[in-house]
Structure formats: structure tokens, C-alpha cells
Write an enzyme that holds these catalytic residues in place. Sequence first.
Site, mmCIF file in Angstrom:
data_model
loop_
_atom_site.group_PDB
_atom_site.id
_atom_site.type_symbol
_atom_site.label_atom_id
_atom_site.label_comp_id
_atom_site.label_asym_id
_atom_site.label_seq_id
_atom_site.Cartn_x
_atom_site.Cartn_y
_atom_site.Cartn_z
ATOM 1 C CD GLU A 1 26.067 -14.330 -14.633
ATOM 2 O OE1 GLU A 1 26.168 -13.232 -14.056
ATOM 3 O OE2 GLU A 1 25.597 -15.335 -14.087
ATOM 4 C CG HIS B 1 22.472 16.878 -19.278
ATOM 5 N ND1 HIS B 1 22.515 18.148 -19.803
ATOM 6 C CD2 HIS B 1 21.181 16.466 -19.360
ATOM 7 C CE1 HIS B 1 21.286 18.507 -20.159
ATOM 8 N NE2 HIS B 1 20.457 17.500 -19.907
ATOM 9 C CE LYS C 1 28.138 -18.066 -7.778
ATOM 10 N NZ LYS C 1 26.836 -18.705 -7.825
HETATM 11 O O1 PA5 Z 1 22.583 -15.883 -13.300
HETATM 12 C C1 PA5 Z 1 23.266 -16.574 -12.553
HETATM 13 O O2 PA5 Z 1 23.281 -17.812 -12.617
HETATM 14 C C2 PA5 Z 1 24.125 -15.938 -11.480
HETATM 15 O O3 PA5 Z 1 24.139 -14.554 -11.585
HETATM 16 C C3 PA5 Z 1 23.585 -16.321 -10.110
HETATM 17 O O4 PA5 Z 1 22.267 -15.870 -9.990
HETATM 18 C C4 PA5 Z 1 24.434 -15.729 -8.992
HETATM 19 O O5 PA5 Z 1 25.762 -16.124 -9.138
HETATM 20 C C5 PA5 Z 1 23.902 -16.168 -7.637
HETATM 21 O O6 PA5 Z 1 23.863 -17.562 -7.562
HETATM 22 P P1 PA5 Z 1 22.914 -18.301 -6.544
HETATM 23 O O7 PA5 Z 1 21.523 -17.965 -6.861
HETATM 24 O O8 PA5 Z 1 23.218 -19.745 -6.739
HETATM 25 O O9 PA5 Z 1 23.295 -17.822 -5.180
#
Ligand code: PA5
Length: 463
Positions: free
Chosen positions: A291, A320, A432
Site C-alpha cells: 500500500e 514444499h 471505499k
Molecule cells: O493503511 C491504511 O491506511 C489502510 O489500510 C487503512 O488502515 C484501512 O483502509 C482501514 O482504514 P480505517 O482505519 O480508517 O478504518
Amino acid sequence: MKLKFDYNNMMDSSIGAHGIKKAEIDKAQNAHAAAYADVIDNSGKGWQEWTETPMISDKTVDELCAFGKAIREKASSFVVLGIGGSALGPICVFNALLHLHHNELPAAMRKAPKLYVEDNVDPERMASLLDVIDIKTTYLNVITKSGETSETLSQFIILYNLLKKELGEAAAKEHIFVTTTDGKGSLYNVAKKEGFKIFGIPAGVGGRFSVLSNVGLVPFAVMGVDVKSMLAGARSMREACERKDIYANPALMTAFLQVKSMQAGKNISVMMPYADGLKTMADFYCQIWAESLGKAVDKAGKTVNCGQTPAKSLGVTDQHSQVQLYTEGPYDKVVTFIGVEKYGATVDIPQDSADVGNFLKGHSLNELITAERKSTEYALTKAGRSNFTIIMPEVNAETVGELLMYFMYETAFAGAYLDIDTFNQPGVEEGKKATFAMIGRAGYEEKLKELNSLVKNDAYIIG
Ligand code: PA5
């Protein structure tokens, strides 16, 4: 710093033509200085507030632990609701530091409630959870940085509704505590209105960099994790990652080696711990690496479409299943091994009269797993495959704190070398928003029109 980083097998001296030359590291002094400055000079600023998360006072930790203990003593089950960066930190720490079969231990041995970290909205999973918890004695930690995430909010609504039905509104509120950005977001507003206890997340700490903020610390305190040692480990790694000399700074060095490899076509980064307790550490790594580094444009807005696809693997299990590919497939991977010197248990292979596996008798599983890790390293190295090893003397709160901090610094430095925004996630945000539109949230009507205008050709659908 207790961890050791052996990057010999990234170098041409070990793997030949596919390796990196020392001269290439030395020649890139300007790149190292720029990456270093980008992370270290901005430490604690903007989205880099995560560097400060291990610096909280002992007094704050004591208060958290006292809160955690009170919950621990009355809960039969502890349910954490969150997703992505709001779940993977807690998941990997619990996997590393709790008993591997925590929930199945007899109550007297368990010393903490049963634990469920719910990071999906699969209806079957929710129904299954409800089959195994006693909602009347269940406590919930709802974690969402934005306070807006559909998955987490839907789970919260379902469980709060059940709690109210079983306990009445006033008592139900005592079973919920919320971790979210202070003063912001739908969940914060609801928590204020309903009177839930709120733990704040600093504005400049993003999801995947939040494990050592209240996102992780609150659930760790509830489950009795040694939070002080974990933070001490994180601080000592922070110190190592602030060293200017790349040869002394593990995160700067491995970030450079990864980026260099990536630019040479090694587009896959395999994380392969040799410990079941570290299996989900690979999930944590995969998220932060994917990410943070998977970006369309660089900081100047130029299209780069960069990133290195992370893959998880477990030693010895995946020897394996995947190691054949790593050893003989395309030269497109860097494998990171995580080895453990002293496991939490020693299991001997006894001398036995059965005339089978005689070469194993008198050894231990500890010796076997270590021999297998070293053998896999050897096989990859012999085949000219880039790999490096992180050695943990043992898996405990301190070394886990070090490892988490290292992953965060390594990712931040890699993003800096790539000159991208490491801390945003526009691709995730797009999904989202589309979910909000599809589920009919007010304000997303235009997005819904856009979604509905997408053409699907029936000719391309089979079945
Ligand atoms: O790293 C990130 O920003 C995302 O993976 C968020 O943690 C994830 O989308 C969840 O978002 P939130 O904590 O706002 O619910």
C-alpha cells in the site's frame, strides 16, 4: 538493537551476476542522503508522526495497562473490529506473542480472554463469531483511523445492537471502546454521543504505520502483552534507523537493496519467516510494502506505476510449495528470511525403536527448522537468487517491537528512494468511495452514476 540483518546474499560476492556490487552502494551517496533526509528530517512531521509512537511516557503506558487489566479480568471474549492497518498490527503481534492456540487453552492457563480480530465482512464469519462468543461478557475495541470505514462500522452496528438487546443500553456502552482520530469522523461523533471510552490516534499516524499507537497498544494492554518492552524495542530500532551511515542502518540499507533490485526487474518481494508465530508478520509486511510503494505517480506528478509485489511464505511449510519457483523460476524476486535463534519451546526427536528416520533421532525440531532455513538460503544463493536474512535472537515483546519499527522505517526509506508519497493510498480510497455509492450513502450519487455507466458485455461472461 537485538536483531541482526545479513544481506550477504544480495551481493555479487555471494550470488554473482544477479547481485549488487558494493561500488553501487557507495556510488549512490546522494540518493542515500536524500532518502535519509526525507525520512529523518521529517520525523514527527506531517504523515511521519508514526516515528514518535514509541516515545510515549511510562505513565501513559501504566494507565493503558491498568485499563487493559480491568477489561481482561471481566471479559470472556475480546473482539477487535478493524481492517487493513487497523487490524494487521494487532493480528501479527498476537500471533507472535500469545500462545499459538490461545483460544483453545483451558481458561486457567489462558490468563486472558479469548481473542477475535475481525477484519472481514464475510457474513458467514460474523455468524460463526456469534456462535462462539457469549455476547454478555464480550468486550469490543472498534478501531478505525477515519471513523468511516464500511466494514468496521457495519460490524460495530451489528455487535452494539446485540449488546444492547442482551444487556440494555447503559451496560452495553461499558463493553465498547473506540480507537479513532481525535475529534474527527462518524465513529468519533457517535462515541462522544453514546459515551464510549475513546482512545485517540494522532492525526499524522496513518493506518499501516499505526501499530505502536493506541491502535495496537490498547488491544495489547487488554491481552496482557508486555507493552513497555515492545516500545523499548521499537525505540532501539528507531535509534538504529536514524544512523546516517548506510552500513550501520538496517532499514536504509535493505530499502536501498530492495529498490535497486526492483529497478533491475525483481518485482516480487517474498517475506518468509521460519516460525509459525511470525506467519502474520508477513501479512503486516505485505500490507505496508504494497500500500505504501504501489503508486501511480512520483512526488513531481510523473507517472511511475512503481511498487514491488509482496508475497508471503512460511518456512518450512512453503519449501514444499513455493521454493522450487524461487530457486529455478524467473529472476524476479527478493526473498527475505526471518530466522529465530532460540524458539519458545524445545522439542526433541526421541531415540525410538521404529526403524525409520534414524538420521533424525537424537536431534530436535529446533535443529531441523534451523537446518532447513539455512539449506533454503544456501539453495537460493547457489542458484544466484537475491535473499537476505533477519535474525531474531528470540521472539519476544522487545524483538517484535524492533521488527515492526524496522518494517516501518524500511518502507519509509524505500518510498523516499522512489520519490513517491509513501503515506497516501488513493487506490484504496477509490474503492471505499465506490462502496459508499453502491450501498446508497448520501453524497455519493455522482459516483453511483459513474459506476452504473460502466459497460458490461454479456458476450464476455461465461456461465
Ligand atoms: O493503511 C491504511 O491506511 C489502510 O489500510 C487503512 O488502515 C484501512 O483502509 C482501514 O482504514 P480505517 O482505519 O480508517 O478504518
